[in-house]
Design an enzyme around this catalytic site. Sequence first.
Site, PDB file in Angstrom:
ATOM      1  N   TYR A  81      76.480  98.793 -36.589  1.00 18.67           N
ATOM      2  CA  TYR A  81      76.686  98.126 -37.877  1.00 18.67           C
ATOM      3  C   TYR A  81      76.214  99.062 -38.989  1.00 18.67           C
ATOM      4  O   TYR A  81      75.329  99.907 -38.763  1.00 18.67           O
ATOM      5  CB  TYR A  81      75.911  96.801 -37.915  1.00 18.67           C
ATOM      6  CG  TYR A  81      76.622  95.738 -37.113  1.00 18.67           C
ATOM      7  CD1 TYR A  81      77.469  94.836 -37.727  1.00 18.67           C
ATOM      8  CD2 TYR A  81      76.493  95.680 -35.729  1.00 18.67           C
ATOM      9  CE1 TYR A  81      78.156  93.881 -36.992  1.00 18.67           C
ATOM     10  CE2 TYR A  81      77.170  94.736 -34.983  1.00 18.67           C
ATOM     11  CZ  TYR A  81      78.006  93.839 -35.619  1.00 18.67           C
ATOM     12  OH  TYR A  81      78.692  92.916 -34.887  1.00 18.67           O
TER      13      TYR A  81
ATOM     14  N   TYR B 242      79.603  96.899 -27.747  1.00 21.56           N
ATOM     15  CA  TYR B 242      78.454  97.729 -28.125  1.00 21.56           C
ATOM     16  C   TYR B 242      77.164  97.173 -27.528  1.00 21.56           C
ATOM     17  O   TYR B 242      77.079  95.979 -27.218  1.00 21.56           O
ATOM     18  CB  TYR B 242      78.332  97.820 -29.651  1.00 21.56           C
ATOM     19  CG  TYR B 242      78.068  96.505 -30.338  1.00 21.56           C
ATOM     20  CD1 TYR B 242      76.781  95.996 -30.455  1.00 21.56           C
ATOM     21  CD2 TYR B 242      79.116  95.763 -30.862  1.00 21.56           C
ATOM     22  CE1 TYR B 242      76.537  94.791 -31.080  1.00 21.56           C
ATOM     23  CE2 TYR B 242      78.889  94.547 -31.490  1.00 21.56           C
ATOM     24  CZ  TYR B 242      77.597  94.062 -31.590  1.00 21.56           C
ATOM     25  OH  TYR B 242      77.363  92.869 -32.193  1.00 21.56           O
TER      26      TYR B 242
ATOM     27  N   ARG C 268      77.506  93.700 -25.722  1.00 17.19           N
ATOM     28  CA  ARG C 268      78.265  92.585 -26.288  1.00 17.19           C
ATOM     29  C   ARG C 268      79.739  92.973 -26.287  1.00 17.19           C
ATOM     30  O   ARG C 268      80.084  94.117 -26.608  1.00 17.19           O
ATOM     31  CB  ARG C 268      77.859  92.339 -27.749  1.00 17.19           C
ATOM     32  CG  ARG C 268      76.431  91.891 -27.932  1.00 17.19           C
ATOM     33  CD  ARG C 268      76.374  90.813 -28.997  1.00 17.19           C
ATOM     34  NE  ARG C 268      77.077  89.636 -28.547  1.00 17.19           N
ATOM     35  CZ  ARG C 268      77.669  88.745 -29.334  1.00 17.19           C
ATOM     36  NH1 ARG C 268      77.631  88.907 -30.628  1.00 17.19           N
ATOM     37  NH2 ARG C 268      78.305  87.701 -28.827  1.00 17.19           N
TER      38      ARG C 268
ATOM     39  N   HIS D 109      84.015  92.284 -31.105  1.00 17.23           N
ATOM     40  CA  HIS D 109      84.274  91.068 -31.889  1.00 17.23           C
ATOM     41  C   HIS D 109      84.181  91.363 -33.380  1.00 17.23           C
ATOM     42  O   HIS D 109      83.613  92.380 -33.786  1.00 17.23           O
ATOM     43  CB  HIS D 109      83.255  89.980 -31.535  1.00 17.23           C
ATOM     44  CG  HIS D 109      81.838  90.425 -31.745  1.00 17.23           C
ATOM     45  ND1 HIS D 109      81.101  91.057 -30.762  1.00 17.23           N
ATOM     46  CD2 HIS D 109      81.031  90.392 -32.841  1.00 17.23           C
ATOM     47  CE1 HIS D 109      79.906  91.362 -31.245  1.00 17.23           C
ATOM     48  NE2 HIS D 109      79.839  90.972 -32.507  1.00 17.23           N
TER      49      HIS D 109
ATOM     50  N   HIS E 171      82.739  89.228 -36.800  1.00 16.11           N
ATOM     51  CA  HIS E 171      81.987  88.035 -37.232  1.00 16.11           C
ATOM     52  C   HIS E 171      82.673  87.390 -38.442  1.00 16.11           C
ATOM     53  O   HIS E 171      83.138  88.100 -39.345  1.00 16.11           O
ATOM     54  CB  HIS E 171      80.592  88.425 -37.710  1.00 16.11           C
ATOM     55  CG  HIS E 171      79.689  88.932 -36.644  1.00 16.11           C
ATOM     56  ND1 HIS E 171      78.660  88.192 -36.132  1.00 16.11           N
ATOM     57  CD2 HIS E 171      79.643  90.125 -36.008  1.00 16.11           C
ATOM     58  CE1 HIS E 171      78.016  88.905 -35.229  1.00 16.11           C
ATOM     59  NE2 HIS E 171      78.588  90.085 -35.138  1.00 16.11           N
TER      60      HIS E 171
HETATM   61  C1  BEZ Z   1      75.937  90.694 -33.097  1.00 16.13           C
HETATM   62  O1  BEZ Z   1      75.949  91.336 -34.135  1.00 16.13           O
HETATM   63  O2  BEZ Z   1      76.986  90.287 -32.685  1.00 16.13           O
HETATM   64  C2  BEZ Z   1      74.705  90.460 -32.297  1.00 16.13           C
HETATM   65  C3  BEZ Z   1      73.900  91.531 -31.966  1.00 16.13           C
HETATM   66  C4  BEZ Z   1      72.756  91.293 -31.226  1.00 16.13           C
HETATM   67  C5  BEZ Z   1      72.448  90.003 -30.819  1.00 16.13           C
HETATM   68  C6  BEZ Z   1      73.286  88.954 -31.139  1.00 16.13           C
HETATM   69  C7  BEZ Z   1      74.421  89.186 -31.889  1.00 16.13           C
HETATM   70 FE    FE Z   2      78.239  91.593 -33.661  1.00 13.43          FE
END
Ligand code: BEZ
Ligand code: FE
Length: 304
Positions: free
Chosen positions: A157, A193, A214, A217, A219
Amino acid sequence: MPQFNDTELTAAVIRSFDETPDPRVKFLLEELVKSLHDFVRRTDLTFGEWEYAIDFLTRVGQKCTPSRQEFILLSDVLGVSMLVDAVNHREREGATETTVLGPFYVGEHKPMPHGTDISANLQGDRMFVQSRVTDLAGKPLAGVPVDVWHADDEGYYDSQKPEYETQGPSSRARFITDADGRFFFRTILPCSYPIPTDGPVGEMILQTRRHPMRPAHVHFLVDAPGYEPLITHVFMEGDKYLDTDVVFGVKDELVSKIEKRTDATMPDGKPAATPWHLMTYEFRMRPGQGIAPKPMMAAVTEDA
Ligand code: BEZ
Ligand code: FE
């Protein structure tokens, strides 16, 4: 002088909250003490383990900064965030499913014109995102702010990178839905990531032999007046981590087929460098109230 055995001690601590003026605070503290004491009794927790836990939580706190929230990360990997989400969203009645906010809702979300490329200088496969916000009956909701944010094609990010301080936000924006409830923008295809593993939470993930990944995606936070704020993601179909998301955040309905396109123009009629990808997703809002979270750094600035 009172002396307590291990169960009398629990009752004594609970009684110590008897005069708490706020009944909800009283209830939460009593239940917390019951659960913590039960944990200590069931595990016969040793002094060494207790010290380790205190040190671990201390380090979690020390890792937090205005742009990093290690406690949210801890809540996420322990499934607490998704559990809070589940108990607060038992009735969805056709509304879009919710998922974790995550620790990267940190920076400013500037309103941008529809069609903006929010990833400006980033490398990666190009993607066009088109979306609509409606009520449960499909009526478009106009003038609704939608915050979007996602990682780059290396899985970081903007707020995780040193240049954030000087260059400001990237892959992070706000769009306001038009009269037909629509908004659209350009960006890059995000990739799966790892959550940050350079802190105590990452240490726990690695020591317990879990993977830190993860699935890819984008957000979305949709905040329409008169509707419950919607905190969600749209995941990419086919991602290899969909079944084992480290924060347990995937729901079938949030997985979207991302079409690979070779048309010379994107849906807004502007030229495309081919190939490109198309994400199409509609958000259905549930009537209700609620206060949408603020990006962490905006909240810090306002409170200062
Ligand atoms: C996210 O940005 O998607 C995320 C990253 C770490 C933990 C939970 C969500
Ligand atoms: Fe995320």
